[in-house]
Write an enzyme that holds these catalytic residues in place. Structure first.
Site, PDB file in Angstrom:
ATOM      1  N   LYS A  69       1.084  -0.823   0.119  1.00  0.00           N
ATOM      2  CA  LYS A  69       0.366  -0.270  -0.364  1.00  0.00           C
ATOM      3  C   LYS A  69       0.707   1.325  -0.135  1.00  0.00           C
ATOM      4  O   LYS A  69       2.017   1.876   0.692  1.00  0.00           O
ATOM      5  CB  LYS A  69      -0.926   0.414   1.137  1.00  0.00           C
ATOM      6  CG  LYS A  69      -1.544   1.240   1.220  1.00  0.00           C
ATOM      7  CD  LYS A  69      -1.541   2.084   2.146  1.00  0.00           C
ATOM      8  CE  LYS A  69      -2.410   3.514   1.901  1.00  0.00           C
ATOM      9  NZ  LYS A  69      -1.762   4.218   2.469  1.00  0.00           N
ATOM     10  N   LYS A 101      -4.418   1.948  11.936  1.00  0.00           N
ATOM     11  CA  LYS A 101      -3.422   0.721  10.728  1.00  0.00           C
ATOM     12  C   LYS A 101      -3.014  -0.553  11.575  1.00  0.00           C
ATOM     13  O   LYS A 101      -2.825  -1.493  10.740  1.00  0.00           O
ATOM     14  CB  LYS A 101      -2.212   1.458   9.986  1.00  0.00           C
ATOM     15  CG  LYS A 101      -1.037   1.184   9.453  1.00  0.00           C
ATOM     16  CD  LYS A 101      -0.161   1.647   9.287  1.00  0.00           C
ATOM     17  CE  LYS A 101      -0.788   3.265   8.253  1.00  0.00           C
ATOM     18  NZ  LYS A 101      -0.846   3.386   7.022  1.00  0.00           N
ATOM     19  N   ASP A 125      -6.164   2.551   3.126  1.00  0.00           N
ATOM     20  CA  ASP A 125      -5.379   0.766   4.395  1.00  0.00           C
ATOM     21  C   ASP A 125      -6.339   0.055   3.765  1.00  0.00           C
ATOM     22  O   ASP A 125      -5.849  -1.859   4.004  1.00  0.00           O
ATOM     23  CB  ASP A 125      -5.681   1.644   4.878  1.00  0.00           C
ATOM     24  CG  ASP A 125      -4.245   2.476   5.221  1.00  0.00           C
ATOM     25  OD1 ASP A 125      -3.295   2.625   4.474  1.00  0.00           O
ATOM     26  OD2 ASP A 125      -4.030   2.428   6.633  1.00  0.00           O
ATOM     27  N   GLY A 163      -4.497  11.297  -0.682  1.00  0.00           N
ATOM     28  CA  GLY A 163      -5.047  12.613   0.304  1.00  0.00           C
ATOM     29  C   GLY A 163      -4.399  14.003  -0.808  1.00  0.00           C
ATOM     30  O   GLY A 163      -5.193  14.657  -0.790  1.00  0.00           O
ATOM     31  N   GLY A 212      -0.514   8.808   0.969  1.00  0.00           N
ATOM     32  CA  GLY A 212      -0.970   9.706   1.950  1.00  0.00           C
ATOM     33  C   GLY A 212       0.435  10.747   0.913  1.00  0.00           C
ATOM     34  O   GLY A 212       0.709  10.748   0.549  1.00  0.00           O
TER      35      GLY A 212
END
Length: 249
Positions: A8, A215, A159, A43, A11
């Site tokens: 992943k 997370k 996530d 984001g 961010g």
């Protein structure tokens, strides 16, 4: 196909161009000998596009509310810009990368979290398209846009999407790239290994706090459901270093 590694990316790393270039170069090298699936959010790119379109961001309990207008921007930023950029950069490095979203092939069908607007929680994961790509020698790059039962697009937490795909594959590894060196103890030192039966106590004693809680809970869920190990690593150091925390049984 349980020899898969799901990574992943997203961010703050999408803002750090040097770290991004290093990551893609190392990822291209590693992918020559491994079946890798890259899942990404983005984001900062969403925020940039919303700002340029003069769309005001709304939040509910700290989480982005995704109305119809915001959803269009999310899909443009993630599936249109970030996805194609990552795919193109991997192709430059000699990788047969293919950029798709989790809408394609009905990869992620979701329940709608109505309190957050057009936001989805995956309830069905179909990995057949991803398997077809991997078996054909392609590298799947997947943006975190899924769909509702009626096929309407939904914004998914990246996530969460990566975790669900890793569980569906019973992946060998699930790797979360962050801007810190894994899970830190109260002295800001990296905890090298966490067993899943230790997670609840680390949260209770406030060793794990804030944004790391969801997370680490995703990590725990993944291991409980068949992923062999999950890593939270410092993406700026690079993916070869694996500088961070391993979560396992």
């Amino acid at each position: 196909m349980n020899d898969v590694t799901v990574i992943k990316f997203g961010g703050s790393l999408t803002k750090n161009k040097d770290a991004q270039k290093k990551f893609i170069k190392e990822l291209a090298e590693i992918s020559k000998n491994s079946n890798i699936i890259l899942v990404h959010g983005g984001g900062p790119e969403i925020n940039n596009l919303l700002s340029r379109l003069n769309i005001e961001s709304k939040f509910v309990n700290g989480l982005r509310y995704t109305d119809e207008q915001t959803l269009e921007a999310v899909e443009m930023a993630l599936s249109g810009k970030v996805n194609k950029m990552l795919t193109a950069e991997l192709i430059k490095c000699g990788v047969k990368a293919v950029g798709i979203s989790a809408r394609d092939g009905s990869i992620a069908v979701c329940d709608v979290k109505k309190e957050l607007g057009f936001v989805g929680e995956p309830v069905k994961i179909d990995i057949s398209l991803i398997e077809t790509l991997i078996n054909g020698g392609f590298f799947p790059v997947i943006s975190s846009v899924g769909m509702a039962e009626d096929t309407h697009a939904l914004n998914i937490n990246a996530d969460t999407l990566a975790t669900n795909i890793a569980i569906a594959f019973k992946a060998a590894k699930l790797i979360f790239l962050t801007d810190v060196a894994g899970v830190l103890d109260k002295n800001k030192q990296t905890i090298k290994e966490i067993k899943i039966n230790e997670v609840d106590n680390l949260i209770k004693t406030e060793v794990i706090t804030g944004g790391m809680i969801p997370k680490i809970n995703s990590c725990k869920q993944a291991v409980e459901k068949g992923v062999k190990e999950v890593l939270i690593i410092d993406g700026i150091s690079g993916i070869k270093q694996l500088n961070g925390t391993v979560i396992k049984n």
